[in-house]
Motif scaffolding. Structure first.
Motif, mmCIF file in Angstrom:
data_model
loop_
_atom_site.group_PDB
_atom_site.id
_atom_site.type_symbol
_atom_site.label_atom_id
_atom_site.label_comp_id
_atom_site.label_asym_id
_atom_site.label_seq_id
_atom_site.Cartn_x
_atom_site.Cartn_y
_atom_site.Cartn_z
ATOM 1 N N LEU A 19 47.116 39.654 33.357
ATOM 2 C CA LEU A 19 46.484 39.967 34.418
ATOM 3 C C LEU A 19 45.785 38.306 35.191
ATOM 4 O O LEU A 19 45.706 38.008 36.182
ATOM 5 C CB LEU A 19 45.486 40.698 34.714
ATOM 6 N N MET A 20 45.122 37.647 33.921
ATOM 7 C CA MET A 20 44.384 36.565 33.891
ATOM 8 C C MET A 20 45.227 35.460 34.599
ATOM 9 O O MET A 20 45.033 34.585 35.576
ATOM 10 C CB MET A 20 44.008 35.973 32.586
ATOM 11 N N GLN A 21 46.732 35.698 34.266
ATOM 12 C CA GLN A 21 47.427 34.308 34.891
ATOM 13 C C GLN A 21 47.992 34.786 36.156
ATOM 14 O O GLN A 21 48.597 33.831 36.980
ATOM 15 C CB GLN A 21 48.567 34.314 33.953
ATOM 16 N N MET A 22 48.074 36.149 36.572
ATOM 17 C CA MET A 22 48.335 36.383 37.876
ATOM 18 C C MET A 22 47.191 36.167 39.239
ATOM 19 O O MET A 22 47.534 35.639 39.900
ATOM 20 C CB MET A 22 48.902 37.719 37.969
ATOM 21 N N ASP A 23 46.092 36.748 38.573
ATOM 22 C CA ASP A 23 44.760 36.777 39.590
ATOM 23 C C ASP A 23 43.530 36.968 39.005
ATOM 24 O O ASP A 23 43.490 37.916 38.351
ATOM 25 C CB ASP A 23 45.282 37.849 40.814
ATOM 26 N N GLU A 24 42.616 35.907 39.366
ATOM 27 C CA GLU A 24 41.458 35.960 38.529
ATOM 28 C C GLU A 24 40.546 37.023 39.033
ATOM 29 O O GLU A 24 40.095 37.844 38.266
ATOM 30 C CB GLU A 24 40.745 34.555 39.000
ATOM 31 N N VAL A 25 40.712 37.321 40.082
ATOM 32 C CA VAL A 25 39.705 38.478 40.730
ATOM 33 C C VAL A 25 40.387 39.694 40.103
ATOM 34 O O VAL A 25 39.281 40.578 39.800
ATOM 35 C CB VAL A 25 39.859 38.501 42.567
ATOM 36 N N ALA A 26 41.379 39.866 40.320
ATOM 37 C CA ALA A 26 41.820 41.210 39.617
ATOM 38 C C ALA A 26 41.684 41.297 38.282
ATOM 39 O O ALA A 26 41.205 42.264 37.732
ATOM 40 C CB ALA A 26 43.419 41.285 40.015
ATOM 41 N N TYR A 27 41.676 40.150 37.476
ATOM 42 C CA TYR A 27 41.441 40.049 36.072
ATOM 43 C C TYR A 27 39.996 40.757 36.027
ATOM 44 O O TYR A 27 39.671 41.355 34.999
ATOM 45 C CB TYR A 27 41.748 38.939 35.571
ATOM 46 N N VAL A 28 39.133 40.153 36.822
ATOM 47 C CA VAL A 28 37.676 40.042 36.223
ATOM 48 C C VAL A 28 37.328 41.601 36.709
ATOM 49 O O VAL A 28 36.499 42.409 35.902
ATOM 50 C CB VAL A 28 36.794 39.228 37.301
ATOM 51 N N ARG A 29 38.214 42.370 37.781
ATOM 52 C CA ARG A 29 37.841 43.804 38.250
ATOM 53 C C ARG A 29 38.413 44.515 36.930
ATOM 54 O O ARG A 29 37.527 45.324 36.411
ATOM 55 C CB ARG A 29 38.586 43.809 39.546
ATOM 56 N N PHE A 30 39.551 44.451 36.641
ATOM 57 C CA PHE A 30 40.017 45.255 35.652
ATOM 58 C C PHE A 30 39.149 44.860 34.123
ATOM 59 O O PHE A 30 39.100 45.925 33.585
ATOM 60 C CB PHE A 30 41.344 44.840 35.410
ATOM 61 N N ALA A 31 38.601 43.737 33.924
ATOM 62 C CA ALA A 31 38.309 43.604 32.717
ATOM 63 C C ALA A 31 36.540 44.303 32.854
ATOM 64 O O ALA A 31 36.162 44.801 31.682
ATOM 65 C CB ALA A 31 37.763 42.122 32.437
ATOM 66 N N SER A 32 36.208 44.495 33.978
ATOM 67 C CA SER A 32 34.897 44.908 34.085
ATOM 68 C C SER A 32 34.840 46.303 33.794
ATOM 69 O O SER A 32 33.975 46.967 33.384
ATOM 70 C CB SER A 32 34.242 44.765 35.511
ATOM 71 N N VAL A 33 36.053 47.102 34.235
ATOM 72 C CA VAL A 33 36.052 48.599 33.953
ATOM 73 C C VAL A 33 36.615 48.709 32.637
ATOM 74 O O VAL A 33 35.810 49.691 31.853
ATOM 75 C CB VAL A 33 37.114 49.024 34.916
#
Ligand SMILES: [Zn+2]
Length: 149
Positions: free
Chosen positions: A114-128
């Motif tokens: 996800l990190m390589q695809m989209d930073e915002v999505a990454y942070v959202r996913f990681a936060s959950v």
């Protein structure tokens, strides 16, 4: 395997692995009436077992992951098809390494992609996923991400 004609036992004459069908083809011959026949054994894809934090085991469920990911990718330029493909890739990679995989490993694998695809999505996913309990942890995570770039 019983003979289809007289129900007697049969012997195997030839065994062949058919890769594209993922099955085993066997030529058999009845030991009673000598009738020859062919059987196919379909090899089921071996399942991936997930070990939860609690120690419980369950089967890998891509649709569950997709739900979480779709939420993290809301209003981001990532299509459901891309997410689906990513989950398939993750499953394949993990299957190559594990029969039983810790749930945390799946999370790490997904976050990495996800990190390589989209930073915002990454942070959202990681936060959950990481269940950031305080703002500090969250900020640290973002800094780590920036460093890796
Ligand atoms: Zn027979």
């Amino acid at each position: 395997m019983q003979c289809p004609v007289c129900q007697s036992d049969s012997k195997v004459l030839d065994t062949r692995w058919i890769e594209e069908e993922n099955s085993i083809r066997r030529k058999r011959e009845c030991i009673q009436c000598s009738k020859r026949f062919v059987t196919y054994e379909k090899i089921e894809d071996k399942p991936l077992v997930v070990i939860k934090k609690s120690g419980r085991r369950e089967l890998f469920d891509g649709s569950k992951l997709l739900k979480g990911l779709a939420k993290a990718c809301e209003k981001r330029p990532i299509s459901i098809e891309e997410l689906n493909q990513m989950i398939l890739d993750v499953e394949k990679e993990l299957k190559n390494q594990y029969t039983e995989v810790p749930a945390s490993e799946i999370g790490e694998c997904i976050m990495h992609k996800l990190m390589q695809m989209d930073e915002v999505a990454y942070v959202r996913f990681a936060s959950v996923y990481k269940d950031f309990s305080d703002v500090q942890t969250f900020i640290r995570e973002i800094e780590v991400m920036k460093e890796r770039k």
